[in-house]
Motif scaffolding. Structure first.
Motif, PDB file in Angstrom:
ATOM      1  N   LEU A 145      -2.968  -4.018  -3.382  1.00 25.33           N
ATOM      2  CA  LEU A 145      -2.766  -2.719  -2.923  1.00 25.33           C
ATOM      3  C   LEU A 145      -1.284  -2.247  -3.069  1.00 25.33           C
ATOM      4  N   LYS A 146      -0.256  -3.295  -3.579  1.00 28.26           N
ATOM      5  CA  LYS A 146       1.086  -2.901  -3.889  1.00 28.26           C
ATOM      6  C   LYS A 146       0.994  -2.342  -5.336  1.00 28.26           C
ATOM      7  N   LYS A 147       0.108  -3.014  -6.126  1.00 22.37           N
ATOM      8  CA  LYS A 147      -0.085  -2.640  -7.543  1.00 22.37           C
ATOM      9  C   LYS A 147      -0.468  -1.327  -7.717  1.00 22.37           C
ATOM     10  N   TYR A 148      -1.357  -1.033  -7.003  1.00 26.63           N
ATOM     11  CA  TYR A 148      -2.166   0.339  -7.077  1.00 26.63           C
ATOM     12  C   TYR A 148      -1.577   1.397  -5.857  1.00 26.63           C
ATOM     13  N   LYS A 149      -0.579   1.149  -5.420  1.00 27.47           N
ATOM     14  CA  LYS A 149      -0.241   1.990  -3.924  1.00 27.47           C
ATOM     15  C   LYS A 149      -0.120   3.476  -4.333  1.00 27.47           C
ATOM     16  N   ASP A 150       0.157   3.841  -5.520  1.00 25.69           N
ATOM     17  CA  ASP A 150       0.594   5.224  -5.753  1.00 25.69           C
ATOM     18  C   ASP A 150      -0.663   6.103  -6.006  1.00 25.69           C
ATOM     19  N   GLU A 151      -1.993   5.048  -5.930  1.00 21.68           N
ATOM     20  CA  GLU A 151      -3.164   5.684  -6.183  1.00 21.68           C
ATOM     21  C   GLU A 151      -3.917   5.619  -4.797  1.00 21.68           C
ATOM     22  N   VAL A 152      -3.900   4.519  -4.517  1.00 21.44           N
ATOM     23  CA  VAL A 152      -4.652   4.243  -3.013  1.00 21.44           C
ATOM     24  C   VAL A 152      -3.944   5.161  -1.872  1.00 21.44           C
ATOM     25  N   PHE A 153      -2.862   5.011  -1.789  1.00 25.81           N
ATOM     26  CA  PHE A 153      -2.152   5.954  -0.884  1.00 25.81           C
ATOM     27  C   PHE A 153      -1.383   7.061  -1.387  1.00 25.81           C
ATOM     28  N   ALA A 154      -1.961   7.782  -2.305  1.00 27.17           N
ATOM     29  CA  ALA A 154      -1.430   9.067  -2.861  1.00 27.17           C
ATOM     30  C   ALA A 154      -1.230  10.057  -1.735  1.00 27.17           C
ATOM     31  N   ILE A 155      -2.357   9.901  -0.848  1.00 27.27           N
ATOM     32  CA  ILE A 155      -1.850  11.031   0.237  1.00 27.27           C
ATOM     33  C   ILE A 155      -0.943  11.094   1.174  1.00 27.27           C
ATOM     34  N   LYS A 156      -0.311   9.862   1.249  1.00 24.83           N
ATOM     35  CA  LYS A 156       0.734   9.299   2.059  1.00 24.83           C
ATOM     36  C   LYS A 156       2.058   9.681   1.085  1.00 24.83           C
ATOM     37  N   LYS A 157       3.188  10.165   1.845  1.00 22.57           N
ATOM     38  CA  LYS A 157       4.154  10.467   1.031  1.00 22.57           C
ATOM     39  C   LYS A 157       4.975   9.259   0.397  1.00 22.57           C
ATOM     40  N   GLU A 158       5.532   9.427  -0.828  1.00 21.64           N
ATOM     41  CA  GLU A 158       6.006   8.079  -1.614  1.00 21.64           C
ATOM     42  C   GLU A 158       6.706   7.287  -0.818  1.00 21.64           C
ATOM     43  N   ASN A 159       7.401   7.502  -0.138  1.00 22.59           N
ATOM     44  CA  ASN A 159       8.448   6.428   0.647  1.00 22.59           C
ATOM     45  C   ASN A 159       7.836   5.854   1.819  1.00 22.59           C
ATOM     46  N   LYS A 160       6.660   6.331   2.203  1.00 23.73           N
ATOM     47  CA  LYS A 160       5.792   5.742   3.154  1.00 23.73           C
ATOM     48  C   LYS A 160       4.713   4.795   2.764  1.00 23.73           C
ATOM     49  N   ARG A 161       4.527   4.645   1.464  1.00 23.19           N
ATOM     50  CA  ARG A 161       3.307   4.047   0.864  1.00 23.19           C
ATOM     51  C   ARG A 161       3.309   2.380   1.094  1.00 23.19           C
ATOM     52  N   MET A 162       4.619   1.710   0.957  1.00 22.71           N
ATOM     53  CA  MET A 162       4.628   0.242   1.166  1.00 22.71           C
ATOM     54  C   MET A 162       4.233  -0.015   2.810  1.00 22.71           C
ATOM     55  N   LYS A 163       4.751   0.977   3.385  1.00 28.05           N
ATOM     56  CA  LYS A 163       4.428   0.856   4.838  1.00 28.05           C
ATOM     57  C   LYS A 163       2.946   0.637   4.983  1.00 28.05           C
TER      58      LYS A 163
END
Length: 321
Positions: free
Chosen positions: A284-302
């Motif tokens: 999920l960390k590797k693909y966080k910008d795709e999997v959590f694209a709906i979330k704001k960038e600074n919230k994706r690791m959360k």
């Protein structure tokens, strides 16, 4: 086609209080080549009388009454299946559309299979707020972006329109999917691309009956708060499992999303007895910008961490707050 037919698939159930406002807003659309397909799911109020009144004045309004209650997902499936248009837009019974909604959709869909917009929140009295449903707390997504719908959704059914060629992929709507809109968005962004308009084109009505005590956070006690959050976590996991199992049935998925789904399912099915899944965390960390694209960038690791936790870790975090 210079003037293609747009079908509006609407579902009703005891919606008499707000139905006229919605029908008026569709009738007033600047784009005029439309049909309105309404499937009623057994209303006992004045909904049927209202629809019959409108259909006498506007022959492009067609009413279908269900003999048994289908529920909103299967009722939308029925309404969609009865549409004849080159494009199909979905409509809830209690919202209001901006007059240029369909015109903007036709102008901007281009080669995409689906187009949608954000929605502006209004209350039960029709007072319009300055708050959008998704933004500014989240993002809208576009392109071939199916990973973004694995755990969350920004494509609300009442804001979307799709091309009729998508019908062969979305129907029948799977029995176990949580909501029809996330299914349509996932399929459209798997077989093709989706897009959105910058302008929010729907007024989404939010009224007292829709607001739960959980949303208002009216907990009776610390134990009540704990149990509510625990039940919410378990339900979210069940919904995610149901959705991913359905998503897996699509036969054109790439290896990246297949791997994410397999690892996610192994974790989610043991969620109640686990603390943390390091393998899931890494992917999920590797693909966080795709999997959590709906979330704001600074919230994706959360959200990477939140999905990777098991129920035992969520329980521990509650007591350490």
């Amino acid at each position: 086609m210079q003037n293609p037919l747009i079908s509006i698939a609407m579902c009703t159930y005891n919606g008499g209080k707000y139905l006229k406002d919605q029908l008026d807003s569709i009738i007033k659309q600047t784009y005029k080549n439309i049909e309105i397909i309404i499937c009623d799911d057994g209303s006992t109020d004045n909904t049927i009388d209202i629809i019959k009144e409108y259909s006498k004045k506007h022959t492009y309004i067609k009413l279908f009454q269900n003999e048994v209650n289908l529920g909103f997902v299967k009722n939308f499936e029925k309404s969609i299946s009865l549409c004849h248009g080159d494009y199909i837009a979905l409509a809830d019974q209690d919202d209001i559309w901006k007059e240029k909604k369909l015109e903007q959709f036709i102008l901007n869909i281009n080669d995409n299979l689906l187009i949608y917009s954000d929605a502006i929140i209004m209350d039960g009295d029709g007072t319009i707020s300055n708050k959008e449903l998704i933004r500014p707390k989240g993002n809208l997504v576009k392109g071939k972006c199916n990973k973004a719908f694995l755990f969350t959704n920004c494509v609300s059914g009442n804001t979307l329109m799709f091309k009729k060629e998508l019908l062969k992929y979305i129907l029948p709507i799977p029995e176990t999917i949580t909501y029809h809109d996330i299914w349509i968005a996932f399929v459209a962004s798997s077989y093709g691309t989706i897009t959105y308009t910058e302008e929010a084109l729907t007024y989404y009505r939010r009224y007292a009956e829709q607001i739960t005590s959980t949303r208002e956070k009216n907990y009776k006690s610390l134990r009540d708060r704990f149990n509510t959050k625990k039940d919410s976590n378990i339900k979210s996991v069940k919904d995610a499992i149901d959705n991913i199992l359905v998503f897996k049935t699509i036969n054109i998925l790439d290896n990246e999303i297949k791997e994410i789904m397999e690892i996610s399912l192994k974790h989610l099915t043991t969620f109640k007895n686990s603390y943390f899944n390091n393998k899931l965390f890494r992917i999920l960390k590797k693909y966080k910008d795709e999997v959590f694209a709906i979330k704001k960038e600074n919230k994706r690791m959360k959200y990477v961490r939140r999905i990777s936790y098991g129920l035992k870790a969520h329980i521990m975090s509650f007591f350490t707050i």
